[in-house]
Design an enzyme around this catalytic site. Structure first.
Site, PDB file in Angstrom:
ATOM      1  N   ARG A  70       0.834  -1.213   0.000  1.00 42.10           N
ATOM      2  CA  ARG A  70       0.000   0.000   0.000  1.00 42.10           C
ATOM      3  C   ARG A  70       0.868   1.263   0.000  1.00 42.10           C
ATOM      4  NH1 ARG A  70      -3.002   2.657   4.829  1.00 42.10           N
ATOM      5  NH2 ARG A  70      -4.244   4.260   3.783  1.00 42.10           N
ATOM      6  N   HIS A  74       0.486   3.987  -2.915  1.00 41.67           N
ATOM      7  CA  HIS A  74       0.038   5.354  -2.649  1.00 41.67           C
ATOM      8  C   HIS A  74       1.117   6.383  -2.964  1.00 41.67           C
ATOM      9  CE1 HIS A  74      -3.822   4.911  -0.124  1.00 41.67           C
ATOM     10  NE2 HIS A  74      -3.657   3.828  -0.861  1.00 41.67           N
ATOM     11  N   HIS A 207      -6.436  -5.251  -4.388  1.00 40.88           N
ATOM     12  CA  HIS A 207      -7.253  -5.353  -3.181  1.00 40.88           C
ATOM     13  C   HIS A 207      -7.419  -6.800  -2.722  1.00 40.88           C
ATOM     14  CE1 HIS A 207      -9.288  -1.145  -3.649  1.00 40.88           C
ATOM     15  NE2 HIS A 207      -8.082  -1.094  -3.130  1.00 40.88           N
ATOM     16  N   TRP A 223     -11.040  -7.706   1.951  1.00 38.81           N
ATOM     17  CA  TRP A 223     -11.705  -8.003   0.684  1.00 38.81           C
ATOM     18  C   TRP A 223     -11.812  -9.515   0.459  1.00 38.81           C
ATOM     19  CZ3 TRP A 223      -8.368  -3.780   1.048  1.00 38.81           C
ATOM     20  CH2 TRP A 223      -8.871  -2.541   0.612  1.00 38.81           C
ATOM     21  N   ASP A 266     -14.846  -0.623  -6.169  1.00 37.97           N
ATOM     22  CA  ASP A 266     -14.607  -2.028  -6.526  1.00 37.97           C
ATOM     23  C   ASP A 266     -15.807  -2.575  -7.296  1.00 37.97           C
ATOM     24  OD1 ASP A 266     -12.156  -2.160  -5.097  1.00 37.97           O
ATOM     25  OD2 ASP A 266     -13.212  -2.617  -3.237  1.00 37.97           O
TER      26      ASP A 266
END
Length: 314
Positions: A70, A74, A207, A223, A266
């Site tokens: 992540r 990001h 995800h 998820w 999503d």
């Protein structure tokens, strides 16, 4: 090749650090690459040393792997090929003004332990922080069963004059509960970085790793049933589970009530025919997804960077 000239150069840089502070800083401009980037053999050995330290960190548990991916995502995902401040993977999150982006909440849990590794291993003299963060994401991805990502070092650490606005990273609840504007929004975000529709679906498939934390994003839950393993379950669950709005939230839960969640952006993938076709392909072919994710993730990690060297063997 003798490393004596290299170490002499490092000694000069070290003395400069003691006198002037940051070893590479030039105010108002990119920070020069360390001298180690002139010796690819030595640099490769430093990344090998870093890989060992990063794997040891992930092995301590605490969902270290997903948070490192992540961080890399990001940090790179601020890239805008149309903007004056283009953003991208240049360790701008080391400045509080950039780290304060609400989309980056909680990423101190990745940055802080990596900073400990960098300090203890003295990597600050040999590897840019921008490269270190991206490399950590690649090591974590592979550690969790994901694909090997081609890594080219050479990302410069930029100074605070290049901090980007807070609208660069995706908002998972954009235009909730309407799906057509959400699909256009997804395209706007990713087209800005130069991705096509197939690459967009592959990257959102990331995800399959990790989970949301209410205290960081307002969303909560994983998820997939195994958030520390890279697979194509994210796509399978999009297609096979029945999703409904979680009461009093802007996210979705499956009707089996097993704790899984999806974001609005999503689910938007299955309400667009082009995105849906790609979701179906990845749900059927885990190897294809892994291959495409590796390619798209490398592209994400290199967005806007013009100083990259040749790939290293890691």
């Amino acid at each position: 090749m003798s490393l004596q000239p290299f170490f002499a150069l490092v000694l000069v840089v070290t003395l400069s650090v003691l006198v002037n502070g940051h070893p590479h800083k030039r105010q108002g401009s990119p920070l020069p690459l360390p001298p180690s980037y002139q010796n690819i053999t030595f640099l490769t050995s430093e990344f090998a040393r870093a890989k060992t330290a990063i794997k040891n960190l992930i092995a301590t548990g605490g969902a270290r792997g997903p948070i490192l991916v992540r961080l890399a995502w990001h940090e790179s995902g601020t890239y805008c090929k149309y903007c004056q401040r283009i953003g991208g993977p240049h360790s701008l999150m080391r400045y509080p003004a950039q780290a304060a982006d609400p989309a980056d909440n909680g990423l101190y849990t990745a940055r802080d332990p990596l900073e400990t590794i960098i300090t203890q291993g003295k990597f600050n003299m040999t590897i840019t922080k921008a490269d270190f963060w991206q490399f950590a994401g690649d090591v974590a991805l592979e550690y969790m069963g994901g694909p090997h990502v081609i890594f080219r070092p050479g990302r410069e650490d930029w100074d605070e004059s290049q901090i980007t606005p807070f609208d660069r990273l995706p908002d998972g609840a954009f235009q909730f509960p309407d799906f057509p504007p959400a699909t256009q929004y997804i395209r706007d975000i990713f087209y800005r970085m130069g991705f096509n529709d197939q690459e967009i679906v592959a990257l959102i498939g990331g995800h399959t790793l990790g989970m949301c934390h209410a205290e960081w994003s307002g969303f909560f839950g994983p998820w997939t049933t195994d958030p520390n393993s890279f697979d194509n379950d994210f796509f399978k669950e999009l297609l096979t589970l029945t999703w409904s709005v979680t009461p009093n939230t802007k996210q979705y839960q499956d009707q089996n009530n097993d704790g899984l969640m999806m974001l609005h952006t999503d689910l938007a993938l299955i309400y667009d025919p082009i995105f849906l076709a790609q979701v179906k392909l990845y749900a059927q072919d885990a190897d294809l997804f892994a291959k495409d994710f590796s390619s798209a993730f490398q592209k994400l990690q290199e967005g806007g960077v013009t100083t990259l060297l040749k790939p290293i063997d890691w």
